[in-house]
Design a protein around this motif. Structure first.
Motif, PDB file in Angstrom:
ATOM      1  N   GLN A 257      32.277  14.380 -26.918  1.00  0.00           N
ATOM      2  CA  GLN A 257      31.226  14.012 -27.779  1.00  0.00           C
ATOM      3  C   GLN A 257      30.163  13.329 -28.775  1.00  0.00           C
ATOM      4  O   GLN A 257      29.366  13.319 -28.943  1.00  0.00           O
ATOM      5  CB  GLN A 257      31.839  15.170 -28.969  1.00  0.00           C
ATOM      6  CG  GLN A 257      31.885  16.699 -27.641  1.00  0.00           C
ATOM      7  CD  GLN A 257      30.593  16.987 -27.817  1.00  0.00           C
ATOM      8  OE1 GLN A 257      30.143  17.456 -28.614  1.00  0.00           O
ATOM      9  NE2 GLN A 257      30.340  18.068 -27.435  1.00  0.00           N
ATOM     10  N   LEU A 258      31.502  11.882 -28.748  1.00  0.00           N
ATOM     11  CA  LEU A 258      31.423  10.754 -29.806  1.00  0.00           C
ATOM     12  C   LEU A 258      30.092   9.852 -28.390  1.00  0.00           C
ATOM     13  O   LEU A 258      29.242   9.345 -29.500  1.00  0.00           O
ATOM     14  CB  LEU A 258      32.475  10.056 -29.771  1.00  0.00           C
ATOM     15  CG  LEU A 258      34.022  10.285 -31.082  1.00  0.00           C
ATOM     16  CD1 LEU A 258      34.779   9.591 -31.022  1.00  0.00           C
ATOM     17  CD2 LEU A 258      32.590  10.696 -31.936  1.00  0.00           C
ATOM     18  N   LEU A 259      30.511   9.763 -27.772  1.00  0.00           N
ATOM     19  CA  LEU A 259      29.651   9.602 -26.522  1.00  0.00           C
ATOM     20  C   LEU A 259      28.051   9.919 -26.954  1.00  0.00           C
ATOM     21  O   LEU A 259      26.895   9.576 -27.361  1.00  0.00           O
ATOM     22  CB  LEU A 259      29.861   9.443 -25.297  1.00  0.00           C
ATOM     23  CG  LEU A 259      28.941   8.325 -24.052  1.00  0.00           C
ATOM     24  CD1 LEU A 259      29.722   7.808 -23.250  1.00  0.00           C
ATOM     25  CD2 LEU A 259      27.609   9.501 -23.315  1.00  0.00           C
ATOM     26  N   ALA A 260      28.086  11.142 -26.785  1.00  0.00           N
ATOM     27  CA  ALA A 260      27.041  11.722 -27.012  1.00  0.00           C
ATOM     28  C   ALA A 260      25.911  11.359 -28.277  1.00  0.00           C
ATOM     29  O   ALA A 260      24.526  10.915 -28.085  1.00  0.00           O
ATOM     30  CB  ALA A 260      26.925  13.323 -26.480  1.00  0.00           C
ATOM     31  N   LEU A 261      26.875  12.196 -29.549  1.00  0.00           N
ATOM     32  CA  LEU A 261      25.923  11.472 -29.910  1.00  0.00           C
ATOM     33  C   LEU A 261      25.405   9.839 -30.861  1.00  0.00           C
ATOM     34  O   LEU A 261      24.489   9.592 -31.443  1.00  0.00           O
ATOM     35  CB  LEU A 261      27.145  11.989 -31.551  1.00  0.00           C
ATOM     36  CG  LEU A 261      27.956  13.615 -31.937  1.00  0.00           C
ATOM     37  CD1 LEU A 261      28.902  13.088 -33.025  1.00  0.00           C
ATOM     38  CD2 LEU A 261      27.248  14.272 -32.360  1.00  0.00           C
ATOM     39  N   THR A 262      25.824   8.760 -30.326  1.00  0.00           N
ATOM     40  CA  THR A 262      25.766   7.871 -30.231  1.00  0.00           C
ATOM     41  C   THR A 262      24.874   8.094 -29.185  1.00  0.00           C
ATOM     42  O   THR A 262      24.187   6.439 -29.588  1.00  0.00           O
ATOM     43  CB  THR A 262      27.148   6.931 -30.150  1.00  0.00           C
ATOM     44  OG1 THR A 262      28.034   6.682 -30.790  1.00  0.00           O
ATOM     45  CG2 THR A 262      26.924   5.212 -30.085  1.00  0.00           C
ATOM     46  N   ALA A 263      24.931   8.239 -28.250  1.00  0.00           N
ATOM     47  CA  ALA A 263      23.430   7.732 -27.448  1.00  0.00           C
ATOM     48  C   ALA A 263      21.789   8.774 -27.653  1.00  0.00           C
ATOM     49  O   ALA A 263      21.382   8.730 -26.986  1.00  0.00           O
ATOM     50  CB  ALA A 263      24.226   7.601 -26.081  1.00  0.00           C
ATOM     51  N   LEU A 264      22.539   9.951 -27.900  1.00  0.00           N
ATOM     52  CA  LEU A 264      21.310  10.768 -28.057  1.00  0.00           C
ATOM     53  C   LEU A 264      20.225  10.484 -28.493  1.00  0.00           C
ATOM     54  O   LEU A 264      19.950   8.992 -28.963  1.00  0.00           O
ATOM     55  CB  LEU A 264      21.542  12.358 -28.393  1.00  0.00           C
ATOM     56  CG  LEU A 264      21.839  12.220 -29.893  1.00  0.00           C
ATOM     57  CD1 LEU A 264      21.062  12.241 -31.198  1.00  0.00           C
ATOM     58  CD2 LEU A 264      23.086  13.272 -30.081  1.00  0.00           C
ATOM     59  N   GLU A 265      18.495  10.422 -27.953  1.00  0.00           N
ATOM     60  CA  GLU A 265      17.653  10.549 -28.647  1.00  0.00           C
ATOM     61  C   GLU A 265      17.775  11.446 -30.152  1.00  0.00           C
ATOM     62  O   GLU A 265      18.544  12.680 -30.370  1.00  0.00           O
ATOM     63  CB  GLU A 265      16.443  11.396 -27.713  1.00  0.00           C
ATOM     64  CG  GLU A 265      16.426  10.500 -26.798  1.00  0.00           C
ATOM     65  CD  GLU A 265      16.472   8.909 -26.319  1.00  0.00           C
ATOM     66  OE1 GLU A 265      15.553   8.706 -27.495  1.00  0.00           O
ATOM     67  OE2 GLU A 265      16.419   8.215 -25.920  1.00  0.00           O
ATOM     68  N   GLU A 266      16.858  11.535 -31.008  1.00  0.00           N
ATOM     69  CA  GLU A 266      16.490  11.967 -32.079  1.00  0.00           C
ATOM     70  C   GLU A 266      15.755  13.890 -32.174  1.00  0.00           C
ATOM     71  O   GLU A 266      14.670  13.637 -30.879  1.00  0.00           O
ATOM     72  CB  GLU A 266      14.764  11.125 -32.696  1.00  0.00           C
ATOM     73  CG  GLU A 266      14.914  11.866 -34.313  1.00  0.00           C
ATOM     74  CD  GLU A 266      13.900  10.959 -35.024  1.00  0.00           C
ATOM     75  OE1 GLU A 266      13.994  11.380 -36.167  1.00  0.00           O
ATOM     76  OE2 GLU A 266      13.908   9.895 -34.598  1.00  0.00           O
TER      77      GLU A 266
END
Length: 529
Positions: A284-293
């Motif tokens: 989940q932390l990876l997803a929040l770090t990498a997601l697009e706006e």
């Protein structure tokens, strides 16, 4: 008479806005997020109320919400457990838990109002008579406390008991909701132990509750500092232009604990660090770090962007080279001599369960192509810390002599999730003096020093979001299944090897040597928090 939140002068009525399940929350205005988010008439039922989670986190969080004026005056708290407690016994348990673990000061008038809505139901999850008593208790609260049929059921029980609890709620009509009332279910992690079990759990819950009424709790997502990842990225122009493969060398996500498994041998052995932490918290932390706006920060928009990232995650082809696992051995942790994992009570000497896990992943998108994401977690490590370190590439040209920048490292942005919540930036600066000498320095932002208001506990935010029907911080079943698709091949590979490749590491260290070698193959090292 209209109840009023004294410190704000706000009545429990007025603005009419609907949650995803159609329930109208009278004090929620989506157009003005500055207004307090106050739950409407409702109750919370906690299954497994005698456990540590309920005592140390859930009941104190409920009190803190009441103390902050965020629960309705008629709020009801129902405990369900096997203990042969009476009503007074339960009230004393809640009282003691609140006084010991609540974040906000104890106020007698708040406790009196909350305790009037406390009820205890003694019983077994598989016992029909117990659920009939629970149904009678809820009906009584609807009449006497004005909860209006709005109830959330919190499964603070082992995952193996989720199916029987959900089925019993269905059989006894406790999951039924109408046009003017809601029923919701809250499921604690782990969400299954692999992809197949996660899909089965989702099938069971979705047969009884609609998807928007199923809340999967990952308490890390309720932390203020986790939410600040989004604020830092998208509220500041200085970060987003360099948040990509052109400038980022690698990302390291660490969750380290300095304690062992304690008395959780029955739960932990056979689960391990990867299932316990990487599948949920770290991915989940990876997803929040990498997601697009996202187009907005509502549940649907956030879910879409997180799913895109998790679907794009690629595991390494050489799992022998780019994953690492270990078990803690005897050593010194926090100045105290500590035993090894195999010496813990209840752990078989042949156990191959990992207490440390590290993996290298990539996100196959244009933004992140070629950037490795290193995830690691472990018990009995050097210190307790959770952080995300974004390591930037070195400047392509340095117009200085080699001696001036001999020890200059990579610029790094570190988002500290716990315990010292804040952000650290590392960059090069000139050393005072006549010579041109450059050295790494750090600049710190600490939440405790910048804001006078203390951050609410994660469970405060998450429980309130459940009662409001506000799901942005809760992973949906698609995210859970995508996470298992990433992790299953790695766990299958480790289990096929048994204890082969399971390296011991000294308690109080930073993990096995194989984890260091994993990064050294690519000319990198782990950051020492």
């Amino acid at each position: 008479m209209v109840a009023v939140r004294p410190e704000l002068g706000l009545p429990y009525g007025g603005l009419q806005t609907a949650s995803p399940d159609g329930f109208v929350n009278p004090l929620r205005d989506p157009n003005d997020r500055r207004l307090p988010r106050i739950a409407g008439p409702c109750g919370l039922v906690i299954f497994g109320v005698t456990g540590d989670l309920a005592r140390k986190k859930l009941m104190p969080a409920v009190y803190d919400l009441a103390n902050r004026g965020l629960l309705p005056p008629g709020f009801a708290l129902v405990g369900f457990a096997r203990r042969e407690w009476g009503q007074q016994d339960f009230e004393k348990i809640v009282h003691d838990a609140v006084k010991e673990h609540a974040r906000t000061p104890f106020r007698e008038e708040v406790w009196k109002q909350l305790s009037e809505g406390c009820r205890f139901v003694q019983g077994e999850l598989g016992d029909d008579a117990s659920f009939e008593r629970l149904k009678e208790t809820i009906d009584e609260l609807d009449r006497e406390r004005g909860t209006n049929g709005n109830h959330a059921f919190y499964l603070s029980v082992p995952p193996s008991l989720f199916p029987v609890a959900v089925e019993q709620l269905k059989e006894h009509g406790l999951a039924e909701q109408g046009a003017n009332n809601w029923r919701r279910i809250v499921v604690e992690k782990p969400f299954g132990h692999d992809l197949a079990s996660a899909q089965e759990l989702n099938r069971i819950t979705s047969d009884v509750f609609p998807q928007h009424s199923v809340f999967r709790i990952d308490h890390y997502l309720g932390k203020e500092t986790v939410q600040n990842i989004l604020a830092m990225r998208f509220a500041n122009q200085m970060f987003e232009p360099v948040w990509n493969a052109n400038y980022v060398d690698s990302v390291q996500i660490t969750m380290a604990e300095d304690i062992g498994i304690g008395g959780r041998a029955g739960y932990y052995d056979g689960i391990g660090a990867a299932r316990d932490v990487i599948q949920n918290h770290l991915l989940q932390l990876l997803a929040l770090t990498a997601l697009e706006e996202p187009v907005s920060f509502d549940a649907r928009s956030m879910r879409i962007e997180k799913q895109k990232i998790l679907a794009a995650v690629q595991i390494p082809r050489r799992l022998d080279l780019y994953t690492a696992r270990g078990q803690y051995a005897p050593g010194w942790a926090g100045g105290i001599k500590a035993g090894g994992y195999l010496q813990e009570e209840g752990i078989p000497k042949s156990s191959s369960t990992e207490t440390f896990a590290a993996i290298r992943l990539e996100v196959d998108t244009r933004r992140w192509a070629g950037v490795p994401f290193y995830l690691r977690t472990g018990k009995r490590l050097a210190r307790r810390v959770t952080e995300i370190a974004v390591v930037f590439k070195k400047a392509p040209h340095l117009p200085f002599t080699s001696t001036a920048t001999e020890e200059l490292g990579n610029n790094t942005l570190v988002m500290r999730i716990q315990p010292d919540e804040g952000i650290t930036m590392r960059f090069g600066s000139k050393v005072p003096g006549t010579a041109m000498e450059i050295r790494d320095v750090t600049m710190d932002f600490a939440y405790g020093g910048a804001f006078t208001e203390s951050s609410p506990e994660a469970y405060e935010r998450l429980i309130l979001d459940v009662l409001l029907g506000d799901p942005p911080l809760f992973p949906q079943h698609e995210e859970v299944e995508l996470s298992w698709r990433i992790l299953d091949p790695i766990i299958d590979y480790w289990e096929s090897k048994g204890r082969e490749g399971l390296d011991e590491y000294e308690s109080g260290s930073w993990g096995p040597a194989t984890a260091d070698q994993m990064l050294a193959r690519e000319g990198r090292t782990w950051r020492r928090p």
